[in-house]
Design a protein around this motif. Sequence first.
Motif, PDB file in Angstrom:
ATOM      1  N   ALA A 187       0.831  -1.210   0.000  1.00  0.00           N
ATOM      2  CA  ALA A 187       0.000   0.000   0.000  1.00  0.00           C
ATOM      3  C   ALA A 187       0.866   1.262   0.000  1.00  0.00           C
ATOM      4  CB  ALA A 187      -0.930  -0.010   1.206  1.00  0.00           C
ATOM      5  N   ALA A 188       1.959   1.253   0.768  1.00  0.00           N
ATOM      6  CA  ALA A 188       2.844   2.425   0.805  1.00  0.00           C
ATOM      7  C   ALA A 188       3.496   2.650  -0.546  1.00  0.00           C
ATOM      8  CB  ALA A 188       3.898   2.238   1.889  1.00  0.00           C
ATOM      9  N   GLN A 189       3.870   1.587  -1.237  1.00  0.00           N
ATOM     10  CA  GLN A 189       4.490   1.734  -2.560  1.00  0.00           C
ATOM     11  C   GLN A 189       3.504   2.287  -3.575  1.00  0.00           C
ATOM     12  OE1 GLN A 189       6.036  -1.921  -4.103  1.00  0.00           O
ATOM     13  NE2 GLN A 189       7.126  -0.956  -5.813  1.00  0.00           N
ATOM     14  N   LEU A 190       2.256   1.830  -3.520  1.00  0.00           N
ATOM     15  CA  LEU A 190       1.242   2.361  -4.437  1.00  0.00           C
ATOM     16  C   LEU A 190       1.018   3.850  -4.200  1.00  0.00           C
ATOM     17  CD1 LEU A 190      -1.376  -0.557  -4.275  1.00  0.00           C
ATOM     18  CD2 LEU A 190       0.009   0.084  -6.262  1.00  0.00           C
ATOM     19  N   ILE A 191       0.992   4.258  -2.951  1.00  0.00           N
ATOM     20  CA  ILE A 191       0.768   5.671  -2.643  1.00  0.00           C
ATOM     21  C   ILE A 191       1.946   6.508  -3.128  1.00  0.00           C
ATOM     22  CG2 ILE A 191       0.482   7.321  -0.758  1.00  0.00           C
ATOM     23  CD1 ILE A 191      -1.037   5.151   0.775  1.00  0.00           C
ATOM     24  N   ARG A 192       3.180   6.007  -2.970  1.00  0.00           N
ATOM     25  CA  ARG A 192       4.351   6.756  -3.456  1.00  0.00           C
ATOM     26  C   ARG A 192       4.312   6.940  -4.969  1.00  0.00           C
ATOM     27  NH1 ARG A 192       7.236   3.495   0.286  1.00  0.00           N
ATOM     28  NH2 ARG A 192       7.907   2.128  -1.434  1.00  0.00           N
ATOM     29  N   LEU A 193       3.714   5.989  -5.685  1.00  0.00           N
ATOM     30  CA  LEU A 193       3.617   6.091  -7.149  1.00  0.00           C
ATOM     31  C   LEU A 193       2.410   6.901  -7.599  1.00  0.00           C
ATOM     32  CD1 LEU A 193       4.584   2.438  -8.133  1.00  0.00           C
ATOM     33  CD2 LEU A 193       6.022   4.493  -8.228  1.00  0.00           C
ATOM     34  N   GLY A 194       1.662   7.465  -6.665  1.00  0.00           N
ATOM     35  CA  GLY A 194       0.515   8.295  -7.026  1.00  0.00           C
ATOM     36  C   GLY A 194      -0.786   7.538  -7.160  1.00  0.00           C
ATOM     37  N   LEU A 195      -0.791   6.255  -6.833  1.00  0.00           N
ATOM     38  CA  LEU A 195      -2.017   5.457  -6.923  1.00  0.00           C
ATOM     39  C   LEU A 195      -2.644   5.396  -5.533  1.00  0.00           C
ATOM     40  CD1 LEU A 195      -0.643   2.565  -9.150  1.00  0.00           C
ATOM     41  CD2 LEU A 195      -1.970   4.567  -9.877  1.00  0.00           C
ATOM     42  N   ALA A 196      -3.211   6.492  -5.109  1.00  0.00           N
ATOM     43  CA  ALA A 196      -3.731   6.582  -3.749  1.00  0.00           C
ATOM     44  C   ALA A 196      -5.177   6.133  -3.642  1.00  0.00           C
ATOM     45  CB  ALA A 196      -3.605   8.019  -3.235  1.00  0.00           C
ATOM     46  N   ARG A 197      -5.914   6.070  -4.762  1.00  0.00           N
ATOM     47  CA  ARG A 197      -7.338   5.734  -4.732  1.00  0.00           C
ATOM     48  C   ARG A 197      -7.587   4.415  -5.452  1.00  0.00           C
ATOM     49  NH1 ARG A 197      -8.945   8.762  -0.613  1.00  0.00           N
ATOM     50  NH2 ARG A 197      -8.088  10.863  -0.810  1.00  0.00           N
ATOM     51  N   ILE A 198      -8.638   3.714  -4.987  1.00  0.00           N
ATOM     52  CA  ILE A 198      -8.973   2.422  -5.599  1.00  0.00           C
ATOM     53  C   ILE A 198      -9.380   2.607  -7.045  1.00  0.00           C
ATOM     54  CG2 ILE A 198     -10.586   0.482  -5.488  1.00  0.00           C
ATOM     55  CD1 ILE A 198     -10.649   0.755  -2.487  1.00  0.00           C
ATOM     56  N   GLY A 199     -10.067   3.715  -7.366  1.00  0.00           N
ATOM     57  CA  GLY A 199     -10.461   3.958  -8.748  1.00  0.00           C
ATOM     58  C   GLY A 199      -9.262   4.082  -9.668  1.00  0.00           C
ATOM     59  N   GLN A 200      -8.185   4.727  -9.205  1.00  0.00           N
ATOM     60  CA  GLN A 200      -6.972   4.823 -10.020  1.00  0.00           C
ATOM     61  C   GLN A 200      -6.341   3.456 -10.232  1.00  0.00           C
ATOM     62  OE1 GLN A 200      -4.981   7.559  -7.347  1.00  0.00           O
ATOM     63  NE2 GLN A 200      -5.307   9.292  -8.777  1.00  0.00           N
ATOM     64  N   LEU A 201      -6.365   2.641  -9.219  1.00  0.00           N
ATOM     65  CA  LEU A 201      -5.777   1.301  -9.325  1.00  0.00           C
ATOM     66  C   LEU A 201      -6.586   0.416 -10.264  1.00  0.00           C
ATOM     67  CD1 LEU A 201      -3.399  -0.294  -8.063  1.00  0.00           C
ATOM     68  CD2 LEU A 201      -5.029  -1.189  -6.399  1.00  0.00           C
TER      69      LEU A 201
END
Length: 507
Positions: A187-201
């Motif tokens: 989760a921390a790696q996704l947030i660092r890459l700018g993927l903070a929301r489930i919709g973006q993922l």
Amino acid sequence: MPRILSVWSPNWAIATWRRRRRSSSPADAPFALITTDRGVRRLHAVSDAAASLGLFAGQKATDALALVPELITDEADPEGDLAALDALVDWCVRVSPAVAADPPDGLLLDITGVAHLWGGERAMLDDLLDRLARQEIPARAAVAGSAGAAWALARFGGDRGVVPPGAEADWLAPLPVTALRLEAETAAQLIRLGLARIGQLAALPRDQLARRFGPAVLTRLDQALARAEEALVFRRPATPWFARLAFAEPISTPEDLARASRDIADRLCARLLAEGQGAGRFELAFHRLDGRAERLAIGLSLPGRAPAAIARLFAPMLETVDPGFGIEVVTLAAERVEPVAERQISLASIGEIAREDGIAPLVDRLANRLGEGRVWRAAAYPSHIPERAVVRQAPLAAASGAAWDAKCPRPVRLFARPEPVIAMMALVPDDPPRRFRWRGRYHEVRHVEGPERLAEEWWLRPPGSVTPAHARDYYRVEDNTGARYWLFRDRLYGGEEPPKWWLHGLG
């Protein structure tokens, strides 16, 4: 489509502590529970007042006390919190028979097909949370088509959200990726890459997402969006043989409890009769106003579905039920359900059926009063070792087919364990004793029958460990008073160890 209700208590440890201690400390005072983690004292849980002052779970206790000197602390009890969560699971059976614990502070309820009993999912959710609030348990909840979506909305979405079927993607899109129950590092790696929301993922190509972050991310995403199934471990597995009876006003008198047990037995047994089924065990639960459930259980020797007989077995147990401030719901569950064939009664079979119907209720009453393991009958077992030739069997179970050998008489009373005796005055070593002492008394032998030699069950022992020395020579002896005993000599003469005499039975 399944419907899952997720319940989350954001401060479960604090709530259970207050309920256990009946704390009189003011609710607005900063409070924290402390635990020891690898030799370091850390905060296990903090109250809302402590959190507003900047304290958080996992913080060192020394740092917390330095920041908030007036902090009130006590020792955490994680095992007690889990036990309280299990008790809450049992309490939630009033809402759904399929309830799974979601440690350390949540529940998952499968409410598929039961929401109409409460006037809809919204009314069910409101009633559950209002009852928890009256018990001083703060909680949030949400209903969705998957456990992942309900879990995420209860913790990160608006409180008391009810997601329409098929709308999980729209409701989850604005939530943070931590709502997918991912590993903290992922989760921390996704947030660092700018993927903070489930919709973006969810908008990313699946193959690239799997290669970069592993298949676990796709699995959690699909579970939340109801694209993949997720197995839930229910504390009480869902059973179709379940009946529920709710009352407009709470009941408490013994007469009302007896009437309720008969009414709910009529309701469940009518279903069993219609489906040609019978049950070997029934569990009756009285749900009190304070959330406690009083449970009773009975077992039947034969699968049955007679409501009068079932209510009669429960009747003596009703005296142990503490109604508290009143019983509002009664539930009855049937277990060990199996088909029961109808019997055609003829003149030739009337006597047999009458005996069976007369014995079975008697066995059921004795078993439920004395204990299920205290009513049994002896049955033959195919073994030539005397203590293994008899086994306990259910009173009305089908015969095993084994039989005792009439050519090898056995004593009237066989001891569970042979008792040692002191034998003396034998004419030759291989002869039976002329005199022996048992339980401090001497017995003069007048008549002897035998020997009957029994060897050990060699096929049950490892190869090479069986020797002729492990043989028993049994004798039926009668003393000078006319009493009969069953003696045996263990081991043969000439072996590594001297033989010993034992008494194995009487008569």
